[in-house]
Structure formats: structure tokens, C-alpha cells
Motif scaffolding. Structure first.
Motif, mmCIF file in Angstrom:
data_model
loop_
_atom_site.group_PDB
_atom_site.id
_atom_site.type_symbol
_atom_site.label_atom_id
_atom_site.label_comp_id
_atom_site.label_asym_id
_atom_site.label_seq_id
_atom_site.Cartn_x
_atom_site.Cartn_y
_atom_site.Cartn_z
ATOM 1 N N ALA A 74 0.847 -1.190 0.000
ATOM 2 C CA ALA A 74 0.000 0.000 0.000
ATOM 3 C C ALA A 74 0.884 1.241 0.000
ATOM 4 C CB ALA A 74 -0.925 -0.003 1.208
ATOM 5 N N LYS A 75 0.259 2.394 -0.135
ATOM 6 C CA LYS A 75 1.009 3.646 -0.190
ATOM 7 C C LYS A 75 1.510 4.042 1.193
ATOM 8 C CE LYS A 75 0.818 8.317 -2.102
ATOM 9 N NZ LYS A 75 1.288 9.095 -0.951
ATOM 10 N N SER A 76 0.603 4.072 2.171
ATOM 11 C CA SER A 76 0.973 4.530 3.511
ATOM 12 C C SER A 76 -0.128 4.182 4.491
ATOM 13 C CB SER A 76 1.203 6.049 3.507
ATOM 14 O OG SER A 76 -0.034 6.734 3.333
ATOM 15 N N LEU A 77 0.034 4.631 5.738
ATOM 16 C CA LEU A 77 -1.014 4.488 6.746
ATOM 17 C C LEU A 77 -1.657 5.840 7.043
ATOM 18 C CD1 LEU A 77 0.597 1.965 9.251
ATOM 19 C CD2 LEU A 77 -1.206 1.543 7.586
ATOM 20 N N LEU B 56 3.079 -5.996 5.868
ATOM 21 C CA LEU B 56 2.558 -4.804 5.204
ATOM 22 C C LEU B 56 3.732 -3.995 4.651
ATOM 23 C CD1 LEU B 56 0.214 -2.863 4.528
ATOM 24 C CD2 LEU B 56 0.474 -1.891 6.821
ATOM 25 N N VAL B 57 3.775 -3.837 3.331
ATOM 26 C CA VAL B 57 4.853 -3.112 2.666
ATOM 27 C C VAL B 57 4.325 -1.749 2.219
ATOM 28 C CG1 VAL B 57 6.552 -3.140 0.794
ATOM 29 C CG2 VAL B 57 5.828 -5.293 1.860
ATOM 30 N N LEU B 58 4.989 -0.671 2.667
ATOM 31 C CA LEU B 58 4.513 0.685 2.411
ATOM 32 C C LEU B 58 5.522 1.481 1.593
ATOM 33 C CD1 LEU B 58 3.198 1.517 6.001
ATOM 34 C CD2 LEU B 58 1.869 0.718 4.039
ATOM 35 N N LEU B 59 4.988 2.374 0.758
ATOM 36 C CA LEU B 59 5.838 3.264 -0.033
ATOM 37 C C LEU B 59 6.266 4.484 0.767
ATOM 38 C CD1 LEU B 59 4.088 3.428 -3.522
ATOM 39 C CD2 LEU B 59 6.029 2.030 -2.850
ATOM 40 N N ASP B 60 5.330 5.054 1.522
ATOM 41 C CA ASP B 60 5.579 6.304 2.237
ATOM 42 C C ASP B 60 5.521 6.093 3.745
ATOM 43 O OD1 ASP B 60 5.688 7.470 -0.246
ATOM 44 O OD2 ASP B 60 3.642 8.255 -0.170
ATOM 45 N N SER B 61 6.119 7.012 4.483
ATOM 46 C CA SER B 61 6.186 6.905 5.942
ATOM 47 C C SER B 61 5.039 7.610 6.654
ATOM 48 C CB SER B 61 7.515 7.474 6.444
ATOM 49 O OG SER B 61 7.660 8.828 6.037
#
Length: 373
Positions: free
Chosen positions: A8-11, A36-41
Motif C-alpha cells: 500500500a502507499k501509507s497508513l 505490510l509493505v509501504l511506499l511512504d512513511s
């Protein structure tokens, strides 16, 4: 226990991020080990995550590649002009700059970001999994142009509403057999519980309207403000509260000033818990131009509120006009007309509320779809 990877992009951000967290929360811990793999912090909504999840931040050996991963790198007008080969070269370049190593073979791998983003390409080519699924969050299928090549790697293409699936199938009929609806899963009891929490609600002695959503063009706040101007001219005693933040905040506040609505249209900003505000309003209004699946309408239904939504396909899947809510044409005039009607007819508002109380929302069958990818 099944190994499940979700990208996903982020939380933090908007409705799709909330939907992601709600899906994770709903998955039984004894059945899934989640990565869960994220692009943004961005972790604005991380506090809503109730599960112990292995969170991995995607890293790159090139700051330039990192800057390109957002779907917003390509505006819609550019998306329509670029060739498929251009996207393949673009995504291959970024994928080769990723420094994370994923050696495990997962039982299920999900591209929850969707939107024809880099994630769709990366998961298709770089993640090993027995089954793969990608998500569609919007009725605008042109996003998928950039990832046509990679869709053959997916076992399922899930749309968050029937309207989303229909739009996709019209554009890409050869993938019709893979496409299906997977409604966003929402914790109804948690919404009800949070709505009971103590909050100082700044409502006035008036007909109080609430809208929740990012301050962007998609959400139709400009139309709402123009409708508010019409209501003011008609001497309706109302106050309209907007909950959310976004890139159009300054522009929308200037529009409020233009129509001299400072006392009628109030921006409350982002709220971690918008539900007490929703619970105590006289009318919940969702004036969106387009949506994939309107989570705020699910929340409003869960709280059994009087509801008015713009008449868009995905809203029609939730709102039956005059039965469990009302719909209005996507115009300031019709929106104002419907609000005035509901203002003057409390019995009609009560009728829809009673219907919602008698027909509770049930998402229990949605999670079973992960077992049949």
C-alpha cells in the motif's frame, strides 16, 4: 497459518488507507501472518491499527526513483497520452532501484494501493505468491492503462463497488472473468463505540450539517459551499461543518469568504474521531463528484443518520433514495433543494433513520473472498 503480503502507499491520507487498516483489523490473527509493505512513511492513521503487523518500508538506492513512485507523478491528462511501453520502462526502472529483498513465497499477495501505480507492477514481477490480487478504488479506469501488461499476473482484480467493477470491465472486457466486488470492510461496532466518546461539539442552535472528507475537488466541497450560499439566501437557519484537511483548503476558505458564509460554513480540520460530530448532526451530506466506495456513507449508515449524497453510481449502491437516505443531482441547486426539503420535513429524516436501525450492515461474507482468490 497463511502468509499474507499487502502492499500500500501509507497508513495516512484518505479513505483507501482507512479501508486498508479496517481490512487488516478484521483478518483473524490465527489465520494470517501479515506483512505490510509501504511506499511512504505517513502514519496518520496508524493509531487505528489493532494488529501486530510486520511493517516494511520500501527503500530505494536512488532518490530520483523514490520521488517517482506516487501515482500522482502522472496527471490524468498525461496518463492518456503516454504509451504502454513508456510505463513499462518507467516501472522497470523503479523496480530495479528497490533495495528490499523479498525471498519468501507468500500464500496471498495483495496490491491494495491499486490506481495503476508502480505497486501493481512491482508486486506482479518482484513478489512470489501462490495467489495475487489487485484493488480498484475508483470509477476512473484510465488509471489501469499503465499496468495492462501486469494484470495477467493477478488471479483477481477486486473493485470496491459494483460501479468500479463495471467501469473497469467496460474498458478492459478481456479481464471480466477476473474482476469481482470486494466491499471495504468497516468495524461497525467500533464506530458506534467511538461516537459515544466525549467531545466538545461546537454546534450552533441551528440545523447542523456535517460532511467528512479530504478538502479536494473530488469531494465536492465547492459545490457544497455554493449550495450553502443558496440556503443562506433562502433564510434557512443552518450551520455546515467540514471535517478534514487537504490541498484545496485555502481555495475553499476563499470561496466561503466570497459568499460571506463564515458563520454558516465552518472548517473543523482533521479529527481523529469524527463520529461524535456525525452522531449529533441533523443531516450528514456527502457531495462527492466520484468515489470508489464511499466509506463515510457506511459510517453514516452505521450511526443511523439522516443522509444526503450526490447521485453517483457508487453511492447508489448504498443509498436508496427516500428509503435509507436521499440523493441529489451533482449541482448546488439540487443539493440546496434537497437540504431545504429535509430541513422542512423532519418526519422524512426520521423515516430513513428508522429504516437504518432495522437494517444493520453486515460485512461478514467479504473476508471469505480472500479464501477463493
Amino acid at each position: 497459518m497463511k502468509e499474507l503480503l499487502i502492499m500500500a502507499k501509507s497508513l495516512g491520507g484518505g479513505g483507501s488507507e482507512v479501508a486498508l487498516i479496517e481490512l487488516i483489523n478484521a483478518l483473524p490473527e490465527e489465520l494470517y501472518n501479515i506483512t505490510l509493505v509501504l511506499l511512504d512513511s505517513d502514519n496518520e492513521y496508524a493509531y487505528r491499527l489493532k494488529k501486530n503487523v510486520n511493517i516494511v518500508q520500501l527503500t530505494f538506492n536512488s532518490s530520483f526513483a523514490k520521488s517517482l513512485v506516487s501515482m500522482y507523478a502522472f496527471p490524468a491528462k498525461v496518463l492518456k497520452k503516454l504509451s504502454v511501453n513508456s510505463f513499462i520502462a518507467y516501472y522497470d526502472f523503479i523496480s530495479n532501484c528497490v533495495t528490499n529483498v523479498f525471498e519468501k513465497t507468500y500464500d496471498i499477495a495483495i496490491d491494495f494501493y491499486g490506481y495503476g501505480s508502480f505497486v501493481t507492477a512491482f508486486l506482479a514481477t518482484k513478489i512470489q505468491a501462490k495467489k495475487k490480487a489487485t484493488w480498484l478504488h475508483d470509477e476512473k479506469p484510465y488509471w489501469m492503462k499503465s499496468v495492462q501488461k501486469y494484470l495477467c499476473e493477478y488471479d483477481k482484480i477486486y473493485g470496491v463497488s459494483q460501479a468500479v467493477v463495471d467501469a473497469f470491465c467496460r474498458e478492459y472486457p478481456h479481464y471480466r472473468d477476473k474482476a469481482a466486488v470486494f466491499y471495504n470492510v468497516i468495524d461497525i461496532e467500533e464506530i458506534k463505540r467511538k461516537s459515544e466518546q466525549d467531545e466538545i461539539i461546537p454546534f450552533k442552535e441551528s440545523f447542523n450539517i456535517v460532511t467528512v472528507g479530504r478538502l479536494t475537488e473530488q469531494k465536492g466541497y465547492d459545490i457544497a459551499i455554493k449550495a450553502a450560499s443558496i440556503l443562506k439566501k433562502r433564510k434557512i437557519n443552518f450551520a455546515w461543518y467540514a471535517i478534514g484537511g487537504g490541498r484545496d483548503e485555502k481555495k475553499l476558505k476563499k470561496l466561503v469568504e466570497k459568499y460571506c458564509l463564515e458563520n454558516q460554513f465552518v472548517f473543523l480540520g482533521r479529527k481523529k474521531n469524527p463520529y461524535p460530530y456525525m452522531k449529533h448532526c441533523d443531516l450528514y451530506v456527502q457531495p462527492s463528484r466520484h468515489e470508489g466506495y464511499v466509506i463515510t456513507l457506511v459510517e453514516a449508515r452505521a450511526l443511523c443518520l439522516p443522509i444526503l449524497s450526490s447521485d453517483i453510481p457508487s453511492a447508489r449502491e448504498q443509498i436508496q433514495d427516500g428509503i435509507n437516505g436521499y440523493v441529489a443531482e451533482l449541482s448546488a441547486e439540487d443539493l440546496a433543494d434537497k437540504i431545504e426539503y429535509l430541513y422542512n420535513n423532519p418526519s422524512q429524516r426520521k423515516k430513513t433513520v428508522e429504516y437504518l436501525k432495522e437494517h444493520p450492515i453486515d460485512f461478514s461474507t467479504e473476508l471469505l473472498k480472500l479464501e477463493i482468490i
